[in-house]
Design a protein around this motif. Structure first.
Motif, PDB file in Angstrom:
ATOM      1  N   UNK A  37       0.844  -1.207   0.000  1.00 55.06           N
ATOM      2  CA  UNK A  37       0.000   0.000   0.000  1.00 55.06           C
ATOM      3  C   UNK A  37       0.874   1.250   0.000  1.00 55.06           C
ATOM      4  N   UNK A  38       0.295   2.398  -0.419  1.00 54.06           N
ATOM      5  CA  UNK A  38       1.044   3.651  -0.275  1.00 54.06           C
ATOM      6  C   UNK A  38       1.420   3.882   1.191  1.00 54.06           C
ATOM      7  N   UNK A  39       2.582   4.479   1.413  1.00 53.11           N
ATOM      8  CA  UNK A  39       2.971   4.838   2.768  1.00 53.11           C
ATOM      9  C   UNK A  39       3.825   3.811   3.475  1.00 53.11           C
ATOM     10  N   UNK A  47      10.280   5.971  -3.476  1.00 52.27           N
ATOM     11  CA  UNK A  47      10.351   7.436  -3.467  1.00 52.27           C
ATOM     12  C   UNK A  47      11.797   7.917  -3.288  1.00 52.27           C
ATOM     13  N   UNK A  66       4.276   2.594  -8.936  1.00 52.95           N
ATOM     14  CA  UNK A  66       3.083   1.762  -9.050  1.00 52.95           C
ATOM     15  C   UNK A  66       2.957   0.924  -7.789  1.00 52.95           C
ATOM     16  N   UNK A  67       1.757   0.900  -7.216  1.00 51.18           N
ATOM     17  CA  UNK A  67       1.541   0.088  -6.024  1.00 51.18           C
ATOM     18  C   UNK A  67       0.965  -1.251  -6.426  1.00 51.18           C
ATOM     19  N   UNK A  68       1.602  -2.314  -5.985  1.00 53.32           N
ATOM     20  CA  UNK A  68       1.115  -3.634  -6.303  1.00 53.32           C
ATOM     21  C   UNK A  68       1.121  -4.453  -5.030  1.00 53.32           C
ATOM     22  N   UNK A  69       0.008  -4.332  -4.323  1.00 53.40           N
ATOM     23  CA  UNK A  69      -0.095  -4.912  -3.010  1.00 53.40           C
ATOM     24  C   UNK A  69      -0.239  -6.429  -3.086  1.00 53.40           C
ATOM     25  N   UNK A  70       0.275  -7.120  -2.099  1.00 49.39           N
ATOM     26  CA  UNK A  70       0.006  -8.549  -2.021  1.00 49.39           C
ATOM     27  C   UNK A  70       1.171  -9.347  -1.492  1.00 49.39           C
ATOM     28  N   UNK A  72       3.199  -9.078   0.941  1.00 51.39           N
ATOM     29  CA  UNK A  72       4.399  -8.320   1.306  1.00 51.39           C
ATOM     30  C   UNK A  72       5.451  -8.386   0.195  1.00 51.39           C
ATOM     31  N   UNK A  75       3.502 -10.613  -4.700  1.00 49.18           N
ATOM     32  CA  UNK A  75       2.780 -10.395  -5.956  1.00 49.18           C
ATOM     33  C   UNK A  75       3.668  -9.650  -6.944  1.00 49.18           C
ATOM     34  N   UNK A  78       6.408 -11.989  -8.369  1.00 49.64           N
ATOM     35  CA  UNK A  78       5.887 -12.891  -9.396  1.00 49.64           C
ATOM     36  C   UNK A  78       5.526 -12.151 -10.673  1.00 49.64           C
TER      37      UNK A  78
ATOM     38  N   UNK B 199      -0.120 -16.123  -5.127  1.00 49.82           N
ATOM     39  CA  UNK B 199       0.408 -15.035  -4.307  1.00 49.82           C
ATOM     40  C   UNK B 199      -0.531 -13.834  -4.199  1.00 49.82           C
ATOM     41  N   UNK B 203      -2.770 -11.480   0.548  1.00 46.73           N
ATOM     42  CA  UNK B 203      -3.314 -10.480   1.459  1.00 46.73           C
ATOM     43  C   UNK B 203      -4.806 -10.643   1.656  1.00 46.73           C
ATOM     44  N   UNK B 408      -5.104  -1.964  -7.474  1.00 48.42           N
ATOM     45  CA  UNK B 408      -4.346  -3.192  -7.216  1.00 48.42           C
ATOM     46  C   UNK B 408      -3.517  -3.656  -8.394  1.00 48.42           C
TER      47      UNK B 408
END
Lengths: 324, 510
Positions: A37-39, A47, A66-70, A72, A75, A78, B199, B203, B408
């Protein structure tokens, strides 16, 4: 139709040519993937590169984040390997936490050799802390007390069992001759929650990183018992002894860096390492690094690749020892 | 209590430059909130680097970000009411009574009332922030895992009032939510649950994916279905002013909900979705005598709107006083302060009063701007309803897909959203409500983590769950909420039957 094919072939040729020239110069567009996530920490890492590369004019246009959550970062890992393996404009943020997850097989089927490790640009160090009013004054006190009554010490950290924070606590438990698996470990959501839980007396000990704890330490709300670095840290923490000084030989470096896809050419890889080497020597970069609470840690190219792989091997051994 | 910092803050926030920045923030925030899936956290993450590169001073940046944050809580209600598609997490409960109102041709009124409730909640929350921040910091610290667990028990106790038409279906919905919440990385042991080695499921299922699937997608299918059957949905916007009578009816509701929202916002482990749910259900328990809640009761609309705006203000308390963020969005703002080398915490108020004061003052002003911005625009927003379905349905779908994908960058989450949408549509056809699923999902996650953490602290000793004063108070509240309405209902029944008897006795027998 034949003209159409010829045209596309010419276009392809032109693109190959353009690609070849671009390898020597800076890429037109650059991108950094933050696998959360951002932050968060990955965002901060992206940054750091984005701001200082732009400030030193190593790139002309701002680097996109680009945020690509998952998982930790799993994602993103991969994604880079399977979809963007040869994309030379893309760097992805990583940390020692990524190495720990790779070591535990939590990054899917890939291991550390599935990407090209580019550079580590800054580091933070593990710390063990107690509330300011705690009778425990030093890491040695803690280890002695923990050896006698481990159940009196619920330990909090900002991650699950097997995370970096858990590992730091496990190293302490091991030093006290107690089994890491029987720790009363409380998995909290991030460093902020750790500090409130400590102040509220819900946990007795917490593990975390120096940067997130230092302000609360100087404000007199918590006490940092030891920094888990080889040498003392500069600045506000210069009076806090290392674990080693207190006779407990453990260290935990939280490095922050980047990797690129496995099929990025040597020329492009060399552009990035060369750029980062120049960048790391500039005052603009030093300022950006400091404002993000990171300590100097510049390991670039082959040396970084070796460091990551050595870390993964070390973490594998640690995890097996801790019984994970 | 020394409020000098606040007057100083007004001086900072009222400079023309900062007023303009506040206006821009409020406007952007409303837009961001109105778009499904894109919440304040994304908006702030997007604008923060721009503000930083533009060289705005820290107090102006904070004012911009606070405007976006508060604006998003206003904006979220618009699509909830008009389309039954919540614009953000806090607006899920708003749809329960807001959308029925719109269907009755009172969309304009619903927008106006919810705008007023938002303003009220935001203002009460900001007053709370200005006056009680340091005192409340102690409360936030007092909440450990055991206390959060009991708070969730309390929340589930109020959920009893959701049991509307069919208790069994509510329970099934709740259980579905709980089951969905278990997917992903187990936060305590670090094991992956139900991820099938994928993966992207690490989350778990994202909240927005679930909400958009259950509400937007299933709503879109629903509209299409009615369209194909030839059933026309009534499309009247109605008057765009709130009725005075309604405002009077909502006053106490808004006051109570604002306080609930603010307190829940102060607690770092809970957010707008929990606050709006608790306040809605509390109001339903207290006021739903004729079964109008869920069918377009203005109080059911005012409660969550007042609460989620108050929550936004409450979340600043731990951030400013403890240096600990109370929500995801304030976490990003905390990062913003740190970019300027400002360390939030107890010393912030004494060292940098212009930051805290400017922020609090700009929230007062921001709420005024938002009210001024939102009331006249009711007519424009409500135009959405007059859109023909062949524009509306594809727009909902496109916004949902783009929204989920953009946050996402994942096709899998889009597919999951669509899958949930289809299942949600089928559940709706079976007369299931969507809200219990959402609540089971949100509350269940917090409850599980905190129960396990509490037991990790005590080494498996259950007594930790009722050993502190806070948890004892919460247990009593939970019991009261669960039992009181039942007693009240019985008493009412007896009273009524006595009255009825008296009446029938008084009637002539012929």
């Amino acid at each position: 139709m034949p003209t159409f094919f010829r045209n596309t072939r010419m276009l392809a040729c032109a693109m190959v040519l353009l690609g070849a020239t671009a390898a020597a110069a800076a890429p037109e567009k650059t991108e950094c993937i933050a696998g959360a996530k951002p932050g968060g920490g990955f965002d901060l890492t992206c940054r750091l590169a984005a701001n200082s590369l732009l400030a030193t004019k190593a790139i002309d246009k701002p680097m996109a984040v680009t945020y690509m959550e998952g998982g930790v970062g799993a994602v993103a890992y991969n994604h880079v390997i399977s979809k963007r393996a040869d994309d030379a404009t893309l760097i992805t943020a990583a940390s020692s936490g990524s190495a720990l997850l790779i070591a535990q097989g939590k990054f899917g089927k890939y291991d550390a050799s599935a990407v090209r490790w580019l550079a580590g640009l800054g580091a933070d160090y593990g710390v063990l802390v107690v509330a300011a009013n705690s009778p425990i004054k030093s890491l040695k006190d803690l280890v002695d007390a923990y050896a006698k009554t481990p159940n009196e010490f619920p330990i909090g950290g900002g991650g699950a069992v097997g995370s970096q924070d858990w590992m730091k606590a496990a190293l302490m438990a091991k030093a006290a001759g107690q089994a890491p698996k029987s720790m009363r470990y409380v998995a909290l959501e991030g460093g902020g929650a750790v500090i409130t839980a400590l102040e509220g007396g819900h946990i007795k000990v917490a593990s975390g990183d120096a940067a997130e704890m230092v302000a609360h330490h100087t404000a007199g709300k918590i006490r940092i018992l030891a920094v888990m670095s080889k040498e003392r840290l500069p600045g506000a923490l210069k009076d806090v002894p290392t674990a080693k000084e207190q006779g407990i030989d453990v260290d935990w470096t939280v490095w922050r860096g980047f990797y690129v896809g496995p099929n990025v050419s040597d020329a492009d890889y060399a552009w990035w390492t060369g750029t980062f080497e120049k960048l790391a020597a500039t005052p603009e970069f030093a300022k950006e690094r400091e404002s993000r609470g990171l300590f100097p840690f510049t390991v670039i190219g082959k040396a970084f690749d070796e460091r990551v792989k050595a870390d993964v091997a070390r973490f594998k051994a640690l995890a097996a020892e801790a019984g994970l | 209590m020394n409020l000098d910092y606040l007057w100083h803050g007004f001086a900072v926030a009222l400079t023309p430059m900062n007023l303009l920045i506040g206006f821009v923030g409020a406007f952007l925030g409303t837009l961001i909130g109105a778009l499904p899936a894109i919440g304040p956290i994304n908006g702030i993450a997007l604008l923060l680097p721009i503000a930083y590169t533009m060289g705005l001073p820290p107090e102006s940046t904070m004012i911009l970000l606070a405007g976006i944050y508060c604006g998003a809580e206003y904006g979220g209600r618009i699509s909830s009411i008009l389309l039954n598609v919540p614009g953000d997490a806090g607006a899920v409960m708003t749809a329960l009574d807001g959308h029925p109102l719109a269907k009755q041709g009172r969309a304009g009124e619903a927008l106006a009332i919810s705008g007023l409730a938002s303003f009220f909640g935001g203002t009460v929350g900001t007053i709370g922030l200005a006056l009680f921040a340091p005192a409340l910091a102690a409360l936030a610290i007092g909440f450990g895992p055991a206390e959060y667990f009991v708070l969730m028990v309390f929340a589930f106790a109020t959920l009893g009032s959701m049991v509307g038409s069919d208790p069994v279906k509510t329970l099934i919905g709740c259980t579905l939510g709980l089951m969905l919440a278990t997917v992903g990385l187990d936060p305590t042991s670090g094991a992956y649950r139900y991820t099938f080695d994928e993966p992207e499921l690490g989350d778990g299922i994202e909240f927005v994916v679930l909400v958009i699937g259950l509400f937007s997608i299933s709503e879109a299918i629903n509209i299409l279905e009615h369209q194909s059957r030839g059933g026309e949905i009534l499309k009247v916007v109605g008057r765009s002013l709130a009725r005075l009578d309604d405002i009077r009816r909502c006053a106490w509701t808004a006051a109570r909900s604002s306080i609930i929202g603010f307190v829940v916002g102060v607690l770092p482990g809970t957010g707008a979705s929990v606050a709006s749910a608790i306040s809605y259900m509390t109001e339903k328990r207290l006021n739903d005598r004729d079964g109008t809640f869920g069918k377009g009761d203005v109080r059911g609309l005012a409660a969550p709107e007042a609460a989620n705006n108050a929550t936004a203000a409450g979340a600043f308390v731990p951030m400013l006083t403890l240096g600990v963020p109370g929500s995801g969005t304030t976490a990003v703002m905390l990062g913003a302060l740190m970019l300027y080398n400002i360390q939030p915490g107890p010393q912030l108020l004494t060292e940098r009063p212009e930051i805290v004061g400017g922020l609090v003052a700009s929230m007062f002003i921001g709420n005024l701007i938002l009210l001024a911005l939102n009331l006249p625009m009711v007519k424009i927003f409500a135009r959405v309803l007059t859109l023909p379905n062949w524009i509306l349905v594809p727009s909902i779908l496109v916004l949902s897909v783009v929204g989920v994908y953009s946050t996402h960058s994942s096709i899998l989450s889009v597919l999951i959203m669509l899958g949930i949408g289809v299942v949600g549509w089928m559940l709706r056809k079976l007369d299931f409500e969507m809200a219990p699923i959402i609540l089971g999902f949100v509350l269940g996650k917090v409850m599980e983590v905190n129960l396990r953490n509490a037991l990790a602290i005590s080494g498996g000793e259950l007594s930790i769950l009722w050993s502190s004063t806070i948890s004892q108070v919460l247990w009593v509240m939970a019991l009261t909420v669960a039992v009181a309405p039942w007693f009240l209902a019985r008493r009412m029944k007896r009273l009524r039957s006595v009255e009825a008897k008296a009446e029938s006795a008084g009637l002539p027998e012929d």
